[in-house]
Design a protein around this motif. Structure first.
Motif, mmCIF file in Angstrom:
data_model
loop_
_atom_site.group_PDB
_atom_site.id
_atom_site.type_symbol
_atom_site.label_atom_id
_atom_site.label_comp_id
_atom_site.label_asym_id
_atom_site.label_seq_id
_atom_site.Cartn_x
_atom_site.Cartn_y
_atom_site.Cartn_z
ATOM 1 N N TYR A 121 13.269 10.796 -7.168
ATOM 2 C CA TYR A 121 12.113 10.002 -7.800
ATOM 3 C C TYR A 121 10.806 10.185 -6.795
ATOM 4 O O TYR A 121 9.603 9.717 -7.190
ATOM 5 N N THR A 122 10.928 10.319 -5.634
ATOM 6 C CA THR A 122 9.760 10.656 -4.842
ATOM 7 C C THR A 122 9.212 12.002 -4.511
ATOM 8 O O THR A 122 8.054 12.398 -4.653
ATOM 9 N N GLN A 123 10.305 13.006 -4.313
ATOM 10 C CA GLN A 123 10.169 14.412 -4.161
ATOM 11 C C GLN A 123 9.087 14.899 -5.376
ATOM 12 O O GLN A 123 7.990 15.450 -4.988
ATOM 13 N N PRO A 124 9.426 14.725 -6.657
ATOM 14 C CA PRO A 124 8.819 15.176 -7.768
ATOM 15 C C PRO A 124 7.324 14.657 -7.548
ATOM 16 O O PRO A 124 6.328 15.427 -8.297
ATOM 17 N N ILE A 125 6.949 13.433 -7.201
ATOM 18 C CA ILE A 125 5.520 12.900 -7.316
ATOM 19 C C ILE A 125 4.890 13.388 -5.957
ATOM 20 O O ILE A 125 3.577 13.131 -6.034
ATOM 21 N N LEU A 126 5.450 13.938 -4.724
ATOM 22 C CA LEU A 126 4.654 14.079 -3.540
ATOM 23 C C LEU A 126 3.571 15.261 -3.673
ATOM 24 O O LEU A 126 2.668 14.932 -3.151
ATOM 25 N N PRO A 127 3.950 16.388 -4.431
ATOM 26 C CA PRO A 127 2.861 17.110 -4.854
ATOM 27 C C PRO A 127 1.624 16.503 -5.452
ATOM 28 O O PRO A 127 0.439 16.955 -4.758
ATOM 29 N N GLU A 145 5.559 -7.163 4.714
ATOM 30 C CA GLU A 145 6.849 -7.343 3.915
ATOM 31 C C GLU A 145 6.778 -6.682 2.454
ATOM 32 O O GLU A 145 7.892 -6.671 1.537
ATOM 33 N N ALA A 146 5.453 -6.359 1.981
ATOM 34 C CA ALA A 146 5.456 -5.447 1.008
ATOM 35 C C ALA A 146 6.065 -4.089 1.014
ATOM 36 O O ALA A 146 6.188 -3.223 0.174
ATOM 37 N N GLN A 147 5.980 -3.535 1.937
ATOM 38 C CA GLN A 147 6.470 -2.051 2.262
ATOM 39 C C GLN A 147 7.698 -1.640 1.700
ATOM 40 O O GLN A 147 7.672 -0.672 1.386
ATOM 41 N N ALA A 148 8.510 -2.485 1.766
ATOM 42 C CA ALA A 148 9.904 -2.204 1.189
ATOM 43 C C ALA A 148 9.497 -1.923 -0.295
ATOM 44 O O ALA A 148 10.638 -1.200 -0.830
ATOM 45 N N PHE A 149 8.449 -2.287 -1.096
ATOM 46 C CA PHE A 149 8.443 -1.919 -2.133
ATOM 47 C C PHE A 149 7.700 -0.798 -2.657
ATOM 48 O O PHE A 149 7.599 -0.628 -4.105
ATOM 49 N N PHE A 150 7.132 -0.116 -1.650
ATOM 50 C CA PHE A 150 6.504 1.144 -1.909
ATOM 51 C C PHE A 150 7.029 2.434 -1.640
ATOM 52 O O PHE A 150 7.978 2.391 -0.661
ATOM 53 N N SER A 151 6.758 3.483 -2.322
ATOM 54 C CA SER A 151 7.407 4.653 -1.971
ATOM 55 C C SER A 151 6.467 5.383 -1.049
ATOM 56 O O SER A 151 5.288 5.071 -0.686
ATOM 57 N N TYR A 176 -0.498 10.376 -12.194
ATOM 58 C CA TYR A 176 0.759 9.450 -11.966
ATOM 59 C C TYR A 176 1.570 9.023 -13.047
ATOM 60 O O TYR A 176 2.486 9.144 -13.278
ATOM 61 N N LEU A 177 0.598 8.602 -14.185
ATOM 62 C CA LEU A 177 1.247 8.109 -15.359
ATOM 63 C C LEU A 177 1.959 9.226 -16.261
ATOM 64 O O LEU A 177 3.136 8.900 -16.458
ATOM 65 N N GLN A 178 1.237 10.543 -16.161
ATOM 66 C CA GLN A 178 2.146 11.620 -16.951
ATOM 67 C C GLN A 178 3.324 11.843 -15.873
ATOM 68 O O GLN A 178 4.488 12.154 -16.648
ATOM 69 N N ALA A 179 3.196 11.848 -14.527
ATOM 70 C CA ALA A 179 4.370 12.297 -13.929
ATOM 71 C C ALA A 179 5.653 11.173 -13.983
ATOM 72 O O ALA A 179 6.616 11.563 -14.379
#
Ligand code: DBV
Length: 248
Positions: A121-127, A145-151, A176-179
Protein backbone atom coordinates in the motif's frame (compact mmCIF):
# COMPACT_ATOMS: atom_id res chain seq x y z
CA UNK A 1 -16.47 29.69 -4.98
CA UNK A 2 -14.54 29.00 -1.77
CA UNK A 3 -11.02 27.54 -1.69
CA UNK A 4 -11.85 23.86 -1.16
CA UNK A 5 -15.10 23.65 -3.16
CA UNK A 6 -13.26 22.48 -6.32
CA UNK A 7 -11.60 19.70 -4.24
CA UNK A 8 -14.98 18.54 -2.99
CA UNK A 9 -16.62 18.75 -6.42
CA UNK A 10 -13.76 16.83 -7.99
CA UNK A 11 -13.84 14.13 -5.32
CA UNK A 12 -17.58 13.53 -5.54
CA UNK A 13 -17.53 13.44 -9.35
CA UNK A 14 -14.61 10.97 -9.37
CA UNK A 15 -16.24 8.74 -6.75
CA UNK A 16 -19.46 8.72 -8.75
CA UNK A 17 -17.60 7.81 -11.91
CA UNK A 18 -15.47 5.03 -10.40
CA UNK A 19 -17.58 3.45 -7.65
CA UNK A 20 -21.06 2.09 -7.21
CA UNK A 21 -21.74 5.05 -4.97
CA UNK A 22 -24.67 5.27 -2.59
CA UNK A 23 -25.50 7.78 0.08
CA UNK A 24 -24.53 7.30 3.72
CA UNK A 25 -26.88 8.59 6.40
CA UNK A 26 -26.04 11.89 8.05
CA UNK A 27 -27.74 12.24 11.46
CA UNK A 28 -30.55 14.81 11.53
CA UNK A 29 -29.29 18.28 12.31
CA UNK A 30 -25.78 17.64 11.00
CA UNK A 31 -26.25 18.04 7.24
CA UNK A 32 -25.64 21.74 7.56
CA UNK A 33 -24.97 23.94 10.56
CA UNK A 34 -24.34 27.63 10.72
CA UNK A 35 -23.39 30.19 13.32
CA UNK A 36 -22.52 33.85 13.36
CA UNK A 37 -19.12 34.54 14.84
CA UNK A 38 -17.12 37.68 15.56
CA UNK A 39 -18.34 41.18 16.25
CA UNK A 40 -19.17 44.27 14.23
CA UNK A 41 -17.26 44.51 10.99
CA UNK A 42 -15.53 41.19 11.65
CA UNK A 43 -18.77 39.30 11.82
CA UNK A 44 -18.92 36.21 9.64
CA UNK A 45 -21.28 33.35 9.09
CA UNK A 46 -19.59 29.96 9.52
CA UNK A 47 -21.34 27.14 7.71
CA UNK A 48 -20.36 23.48 8.12
CA UNK A 49 -21.77 21.15 5.49
CA UNK A 50 -21.52 17.37 5.67
CA UNK A 51 -21.41 14.78 2.90
CA UNK A 52 -21.74 11.02 3.32
CA UNK A 53 -21.40 8.14 0.83
CA UNK A 54 -20.67 4.44 0.82
CA UNK A 55 -19.60 1.88 -1.77
CA UNK A 56 -19.27 -1.90 -1.83
CA UNK A 57 -15.78 -1.99 -0.28
CA UNK A 58 -15.98 1.32 1.55
CA UNK A 59 -17.96 1.58 4.79
CA UNK A 60 -18.06 5.36 4.99
CA UNK A 61 -16.84 8.16 2.75
CA UNK A 62 -17.43 11.43 4.47
CA UNK A 63 -16.54 15.06 4.22
CA UNK A 64 -16.94 18.07 6.46
CA UNK A 65 -16.69 21.41 4.68
CA UNK A 66 -16.35 24.48 6.86
CA UNK A 67 -16.81 27.84 5.13
CA UNK A 68 -16.33 31.01 7.14
CA UNK A 69 -14.73 33.62 4.92
CA UNK A 70 -11.27 33.92 3.38
CA UNK A 71 -9.42 33.09 6.58
CA UNK A 72 -11.52 30.14 7.70
CA UNK A 73 -11.89 27.29 5.25
CA UNK A 74 -11.62 23.58 6.04
CA UNK A 75 -12.20 20.42 4.08
CA UNK A 76 -11.75 17.26 6.10
CA UNK A 77 -12.31 14.22 3.91
CA UNK A 78 -11.84 10.62 5.05
CA UNK A 79 -12.62 7.23 3.53
CA UNK A 80 -13.12 4.31 5.95
CA UNK A 81 -12.97 0.89 4.26
CA UNK A 82 -15.16 -1.99 5.35
CA UNK A 83 -13.58 -4.11 8.07
CA UNK A 84 -13.09 -7.10 5.78
CA UNK A 85 -10.54 -5.20 3.65
CA UNK A 86 -6.97 -4.37 4.64
CA UNK A 87 -7.08 -1.09 2.67
CA UNK A 88 -5.62 2.04 4.26
CA UNK A 89 -7.79 5.05 5.07
CA UNK A 90 -7.80 7.95 2.65
CA UNK A 91 -7.26 11.04 4.77
CA UNK A 92 -7.24 14.67 3.70
CA UNK A 93 -7.17 17.55 6.16
CA UNK A 94 -7.12 20.83 4.23
CA UNK A 95 -7.17 23.73 6.64
CA UNK A 96 -7.01 27.50 6.14
CA UNK A 97 -6.93 29.66 9.26
CA UNK A 98 -5.90 33.28 9.89
CA UNK A 99 -2.33 31.97 10.40
CA UNK A 100 -2.16 30.27 7.00
CA UNK A 101 -2.76 26.98 5.25
CA UNK A 102 -2.14 23.54 6.75
CA UNK A 103 -2.37 20.53 4.48
CA UNK A 104 -2.33 16.84 5.43
CA UNK A 105 -2.81 14.22 2.72
CA UNK A 106 -2.17 10.50 3.09
CA UNK A 107 -3.22 6.90 2.71
CA UNK A 108 -3.24 6.20 6.40
CA UNK A 109 -2.03 2.67 7.08
CA UNK A 110 -3.62 0.01 9.24
CA UNK A 111 -0.17 -1.42 10.02
CA UNK A 112 2.50 1.24 9.92
CA UNK A 113 5.58 -0.91 10.35
CA UNK A 114 4.80 -4.17 8.60
CA UNK A 115 6.89 -4.57 5.43
CA UNK A 116 4.23 -6.54 3.52
CA UNK A 117 1.81 -3.71 4.20
CA UNK A 118 4.23 -1.03 2.98
CA UNK A 119 4.97 -3.09 -0.13
CA UNK A 120 1.26 -3.47 -0.84
CA UNK A 121 0.00 0.00 0.00
CA UNK A 122 2.86 2.50 0.29
CA UNK A 123 5.16 1.48 -2.57
CA UNK A 124 2.49 2.17 -5.24
CA UNK A 125 1.98 5.68 -3.80
CA UNK A 126 5.63 6.67 -3.37
CA UNK A 127 6.15 7.86 -6.97
CA UNK A 128 3.23 10.25 -6.52
CA UNK A 129 4.60 11.45 -3.20
CA UNK A 130 8.04 11.95 -4.74
CA UNK A 131 6.58 13.94 -7.62
CA UNK A 132 4.68 16.37 -5.39
CA UNK A 133 6.95 16.62 -2.37
CA UNK A 134 9.49 19.10 -3.87
CA UNK A 135 6.68 21.63 -4.34
CA UNK A 136 5.09 20.91 -0.98
CA UNK A 137 7.89 20.87 1.62
CA UNK A 138 7.49 19.18 5.01
CA UNK A 139 5.31 21.30 7.28
CA UNK A 140 7.35 20.92 10.45
CA UNK A 141 6.06 20.34 13.97
CA UNK A 142 3.83 17.38 14.05
CA UNK A 143 2.23 15.59 17.01
CA UNK A 144 4.53 12.69 17.99
CA UNK A 145 1.73 10.28 18.84
CA UNK A 146 0.07 10.87 15.45
CA UNK A 147 3.04 9.44 13.57
CA UNK A 148 1.86 5.86 13.95
CA UNK A 149 -1.16 6.72 11.84
CA UNK A 150 0.67 8.11 8.82
CA UNK A 151 2.49 6.40 5.95
CA UNK A 152 5.91 7.23 4.48
CA UNK A 153 3.96 8.92 1.65
CA UNK A 154 2.44 11.47 4.03
CA UNK A 155 2.23 14.95 2.48
CA UNK A 156 2.30 17.49 5.30
CA UNK A 157 2.86 21.06 4.30
CA UNK A 158 2.02 24.66 5.20
CA UNK A 159 1.98 26.65 1.97
CA UNK A 160 2.36 30.42 2.25
CA UNK A 161 0.46 31.28 -0.90
CA UNK A 162 -3.17 30.44 -1.58
CA UNK A 163 -2.18 29.90 -5.19
CA UNK A 164 -0.09 26.89 -4.13
CA UNK A 165 -3.21 25.36 -2.58
CA UNK A 166 -5.21 26.01 -5.74
CA UNK A 167 -2.58 24.46 -8.01
CA UNK A 168 -0.04 22.12 -6.35
CA UNK A 169 -2.16 20.92 -3.46
CA UNK A 170 -5.15 20.38 -5.72
CA UNK A 171 -2.99 18.35 -8.14
CA UNK A 172 -1.66 16.21 -5.29
CA UNK A 173 -5.19 15.69 -3.94
CA UNK A 174 -6.40 14.48 -7.35
CA UNK A 175 -3.44 12.11 -7.76
CA UNK A 176 -3.79 10.66 -4.26
CA UNK A 177 -7.52 10.10 -4.64
CA UNK A 178 -7.11 8.43 -8.04
CA UNK A 179 -4.33 6.22 -6.68
CA UNK A 180 -6.49 5.32 -3.70
CA UNK A 181 -9.33 4.24 -5.98
CA UNK A 182 -6.83 2.07 -7.89
CA UNK A 183 -6.03 0.32 -4.59
CA UNK A 184 -9.75 -0.07 -3.93
CA UNK A 185 -10.27 -1.61 -7.39
CA UNK A 186 -7.66 -4.27 -6.64
CA UNK A 187 -8.63 -5.00 -3.04
CA UNK A 188 -9.90 -8.50 -2.25
CA UNK A 189 -11.96 -9.34 0.81
CA UNK A 190 -10.06 -10.80 3.77
CA UNK A 191 -11.45 -14.00 5.26
CA UNK A 192 -8.72 -15.16 7.64
CA UNK A 193 -10.17 -14.70 11.16
CA UNK A 194 -6.82 -13.69 12.69
CA UNK A 195 -6.30 -10.97 10.06
CA UNK A 196 -9.90 -9.79 10.42
CA UNK A 197 -9.32 -9.38 14.15
CA UNK A 198 -6.12 -7.39 13.50
CA UNK A 199 -7.93 -5.12 11.04
CA UNK A 200 -10.70 -4.44 13.51
CA UNK A 201 -8.19 -3.53 16.22
CA UNK A 202 -6.31 -1.23 13.85
CA UNK A 203 -9.50 0.48 12.65
CA UNK A 204 -10.60 1.05 16.24
CA UNK A 205 -7.20 2.39 17.29
CA UNK A 206 -7.24 4.86 14.39
CA UNK A 207 -10.80 5.90 15.06
CA UNK A 208 -10.33 6.39 18.79
CA UNK A 209 -7.21 8.44 18.20
CA UNK A 210 -8.91 10.70 15.68
CA UNK A 211 -12.08 11.17 17.71
CA UNK A 212 -10.16 11.87 20.90
CA UNK A 213 -7.57 14.21 19.33
CA UNK A 214 -9.77 15.84 16.70
CA UNK A 215 -7.98 19.15 16.13
CA UNK A 216 -11.27 20.73 15.11
CA UNK A 217 -12.94 20.11 18.47
CA UNK A 218 -12.03 23.56 19.84
CA UNK A 219 -13.21 25.35 16.74
CA UNK A 220 -16.51 23.48 16.52
CA UNK A 221 -17.15 23.95 20.24
CA UNK A 222 -16.71 27.72 19.90
CA UNK A 223 -19.03 27.92 16.91
CA UNK A 224 -21.73 25.42 17.70
CA UNK A 225 -21.37 24.43 21.37
CA UNK A 226 -20.08 21.28 23.10
CA UNK A 227 -23.16 19.08 22.68
CA UNK A 228 -23.42 19.55 18.93
CA UNK A 229 -19.66 19.06 18.60
CA UNK A 230 -19.39 15.78 20.55
CA UNK A 231 -22.38 14.36 18.72
CA UNK A 232 -20.90 15.40 15.38
CA UNK A 233 -17.56 13.76 16.20
CA UNK A 234 -18.88 10.47 17.59
CA UNK A 235 -22.14 10.26 15.64
CA UNK A 236 -20.83 11.18 12.20
CA UNK A 237 -17.15 12.08 11.68
CA UNK A 238 -15.77 9.04 13.54
CA UNK A 239 -18.79 6.79 13.96
CA UNK A 240 -17.40 3.23 13.85
CA UNK A 241 -17.91 2.49 17.54
CA UNK A 242 -21.52 3.65 17.43
CA UNK A 243 -22.19 1.60 14.30
CA UNK A 244 -20.62 -1.52 15.86
CA UNK A 245 -22.66 -1.08 19.00
CA UNK A 246 -25.79 -0.85 16.87
CA UNK A 247 -25.27 -4.26 15.23
CA UNK A 248 -23.74 -6.11 18.21
N1 DBV B 1 -9.33 17.86 11.48
C1 DBV B 1 -10.09 16.72 11.60
C2 DBV B 1 -11.43 17.07 11.35
C3 DBV B 1 -11.50 18.42 11.07
C4 DBV B 1 -10.16 18.91 11.16
C5 DBV B 1 -12.55 16.06 11.39
C6 DBV B 1 -13.79 18.80 10.31
O1 DBV B 1 -9.63 15.61 11.87
C7 DBV B 1 -9.75 20.25 10.99
C8 DBV B 1 -12.63 19.26 10.72
N2 DBV B 1 -7.31 20.14 11.49
C9 DBV B 1 -8.52 20.78 11.48
C10 DBV B 1 -8.36 22.08 12.02
C11 DBV B 1 -7.03 22.20 12.39
C12 DBV B 1 -6.39 20.99 12.05
C13 DBV B 1 -5.01 20.72 12.31
C14 DBV B 1 -9.45 23.10 12.17
C15 DBV B 1 -6.34 23.38 13.01
C16 DBV B 1 -6.45 23.33 14.49
C17 DBV B 1 -5.93 24.61 15.08
O2 DBV B 1 -4.79 25.00 14.78
O3 DBV B 1 -6.69 25.20 15.84
C18 DBV B 1 -3.76 16.25 10.65
N3 DBV B 1 -4.69 18.48 11.34
C19 DBV B 1 -4.30 19.54 12.07
C20 DBV B 1 -2.99 19.28 12.60
C21 DBV B 1 -2.66 18.02 12.18
C22 DBV B 1 -3.73 17.56 11.38
C23 DBV B 1 -1.39 17.26 12.48
C24 DBV B 1 -2.20 20.20 13.46
C25 DBV B 1 -2.65 19.86 14.85
C26 DBV B 1 -1.86 20.51 15.89
O4 DBV B 1 -1.05 21.38 15.58
O5 DBV B 1 -2.13 20.10 17.04
N4 DBV B 1 -5.28 14.58 10.23
C27 DBV B 1 -4.80 15.38 11.28
C28 DBV B 1 -4.36 14.42 12.30
C29 DBV B 1 -4.64 13.16 11.89
C30 DBV B 1 -5.22 13.30 10.57
C31 DBV B 1 -3.72 14.78 13.59
C32 DBV B 1 -4.35 11.98 12.67
C33 DBV B 1 -4.42 10.72 12.34
O6 DBV B 1 -5.59 12.40 9.84
Amino acid sequence: MTLYQPFLDYAIALLQERLDLRSYPIPAGFESKSATVGKGKNQDNVVTTSYGYQAPKLRQIRAAHVQGGDSLQVLNFVIFPHLNYDLPFFGADLVTLPGGHLIALDMQPLFRDESWYQAKYTQPILPIFTAHQPHLPWGGDFPEEAQAFFSPAFLWTRPQATEVVETRVFAAFRDYLQAYLDLVDRAEPITDPAMLAKIEQAQLAYLRYRAEKDPARGMFTRFYGPEWTEEYIHGFLFDLERKRAAVA
